[in-house]
Design a protein around this motif. Structure first.
Motif, short mmCIF file in Angstrom:
data_model
loop_
_atom_site.label_atom_id
_atom_site.label_comp_id
_atom_site.label_asym_id
_atom_site.label_seq_id
_atom_site.Cartn_x
_atom_site.Cartn_y
_atom_site.Cartn_z
N UNK A 29 0.82 -1.22 0.00
CA UNK A 29 0.00 0.00 0.00
C UNK A 29 0.86 1.27 0.00
N UNK A 30 1.97 1.25 0.73
CA UNK A 30 2.86 2.41 0.75
C UNK A 30 3.47 2.68 -0.61
N UNK A 31 3.90 1.61 -1.28
CA UNK A 31 4.47 1.75 -2.61
C UNK A 31 3.41 2.24 -3.60
N UNK A 32 2.18 1.75 -3.47
CA UNK A 32 1.11 2.21 -4.35
C UNK A 32 0.86 3.71 -4.16
N UNK A 34 3.01 5.93 -3.07
CA UNK A 34 4.16 6.62 -3.66
C UNK A 34 3.98 6.71 -5.17
N UNK A 35 3.53 5.64 -5.80
CA UNK A 35 3.33 5.65 -7.24
C UNK A 35 2.22 6.60 -7.66
N UNK A 36 1.16 6.68 -6.88
CA UNK A 36 0.06 7.57 -7.22
C UNK A 36 0.53 9.03 -7.22
N UNK A 37 1.52 9.32 -6.41
CA UNK A 37 2.09 10.68 -6.36
C UNK A 37 3.21 10.84 -7.39
N UNK A 38 4.13 9.90 -7.41
CA UNK A 38 5.35 10.06 -8.20
C UNK A 38 5.18 9.80 -9.69
N UNK A 39 4.32 8.86 -10.08
CA UNK A 39 4.16 8.58 -11.51
C UNK A 39 3.62 9.80 -12.26
N UNK A 40 2.55 10.46 -11.77
CA UNK A 40 2.12 11.68 -12.48
C UNK A 40 3.19 12.78 -12.44
N UNK A 41 3.95 12.85 -11.34
CA UNK A 41 5.02 13.87 -11.26
C UNK A 41 6.09 13.59 -12.31
N UNK A 119 11.69 15.53 -11.62
CA UNK A 119 12.07 14.23 -12.16
C UNK A 119 12.95 13.46 -11.18
N UNK A 120 13.98 14.10 -10.67
CA UNK A 120 14.92 13.44 -9.75
C UNK A 120 14.22 13.05 -8.45
N UNK A 121 13.49 13.98 -7.85
CA UNK A 121 12.83 13.69 -6.57
C UNK A 121 11.79 12.58 -6.73
N UNK A 122 11.02 12.63 -7.82
CA UNK A 122 9.99 11.61 -8.03
C UNK A 122 10.60 10.23 -8.27
N UNK A 123 11.71 10.17 -9.00
CA UNK A 123 12.36 8.87 -9.21
C UNK A 123 12.97 8.34 -7.91
N UNK A 124 13.49 9.23 -7.10
CA UNK A 124 13.98 8.79 -5.78
C UNK A 124 12.81 8.18 -5.00
N UNK A 125 11.66 8.86 -5.04
CA UNK A 125 10.46 8.31 -4.39
C UNK A 125 10.10 6.94 -4.93
N UNK A 126 10.15 6.78 -6.24
CA UNK A 126 9.82 5.49 -6.85
C UNK A 126 10.76 4.38 -6.35
N UNK A 127 12.04 4.69 -6.31
CA UNK A 127 13.00 3.67 -5.87
C UNK A 127 12.87 3.39 -4.38
N UNK A 128 12.50 4.37 -3.59
CA UNK A 128 12.21 4.12 -2.17
C UNK A 128 11.01 3.19 -2.07
N UNK A 131 12.07 -0.23 -2.63
CA UNK A 131 13.13 -0.72 -1.74
C UNK A 131 12.55 -1.70 -0.73
N UNK A 132 13.42 -2.24 0.09
CA UNK A 132 13.00 -3.18 1.13
C UNK A 132 12.12 -2.51 2.19
N UNK A 133 12.13 -1.19 2.24
CA UNK A 133 11.25 -0.47 3.17
C UNK A 133 9.78 -0.68 2.84
N UNK A 134 9.47 -0.87 1.55
CA UNK A 134 8.09 -1.02 1.12
C UNK A 134 7.89 -2.31 0.32
N UNK A 135 8.11 -2.26 -0.98
CA UNK A 135 7.77 -3.37 -1.86
C UNK A 135 8.82 -4.47 -1.86
N UNK A 136 10.07 -4.09 -1.93
CA UNK A 136 11.15 -5.08 -1.98
C UNK A 136 11.27 -5.77 -3.32
#
Length: 167
Positions: A29-32, A34-41, A119-128, A131-136
């Motif tokens: 859910x956390x990764x989703x 993040x994607x709802x915010x970062x993908x449109x960004x 672009x940079x901040x949103x991709x950092x969000x995507x990779x977070x 990461x193992x913190x969320x999706x892994x």
């Protein structure tokens, strides 16, 4: 009388297979979120970056390359699903209006740096999110670059489902 296309279940459509595979890599859910915010960004930042590329000749205005890319991808989405294609056209119109306003108000240089930052901040969000913190799990586009196009439609399809709109 039903045609073969009408009797075909929605799970057999290519877009639904893309979404099923994409969803498999986005169960947390956390990764989703993040994607709802970062993908449109990210999508907006790509539009804005393309907007900053100088237009050829004198017939075209700033934003020519962004418009061309939005048209090409809108056709991709429309072919996959008319409702998703129409929704993405609305998204692109709104992004185009925002980008034009930013460009006309602040200039190309400011738009360029803003787009790079988003672009940079949103991709950092995507990779977070992956990461193992969320999706892994690795981002889907590592398996197939088409998922870079599927992400925005997947986010839109989540909105459609929430609003009860069939795609």
């Amino acid at each position: 009388m039903n045609t073969a296309a009408e009797t075909q279940s929605s799970a057999e459509r290519p877009i639904d297979r893309w979404f099923a595979n994409y969803s498999g890599d986005h169960r947390n859910a956390g990764n989703q979120l993040i994607h709802i915010i970062c993908v449109p960004a990210i999508l907006w930042s790509v539009v804005a970056l393309l907007w900053c590329i100088p237009s050829p000749g004198t017939w075209f205005r700033a934003g020519f390359w962004a418009g061309l890319a939005m048209l090409a991808t809108a056709l991709f989405y429309y072919r996959a699903s008319r409702m998703l294609g129409l929704g993405m056209i609305v998204v692109y119109v709104l992004m185009g209006l925002l980008t034009r306003w930013l460009h006309d108000t602040y200039g190309t240089s400011t738009l360029l740096w803003l787009a790079i930052g988003v672009f940079v901040v949103a991709w950092i969000g995507q990779f977070i999110g992956h990461s193992k913190l969320f999706e892994g799990k690795r981002p889907s586009f590592f398996t197939d670059l088409t998922y870079l196009l599927i992400g925005p439609a997947w986010v839109l399809s989540k909105l459609y489902r929430k609003l009860g709109i069939r795609y």
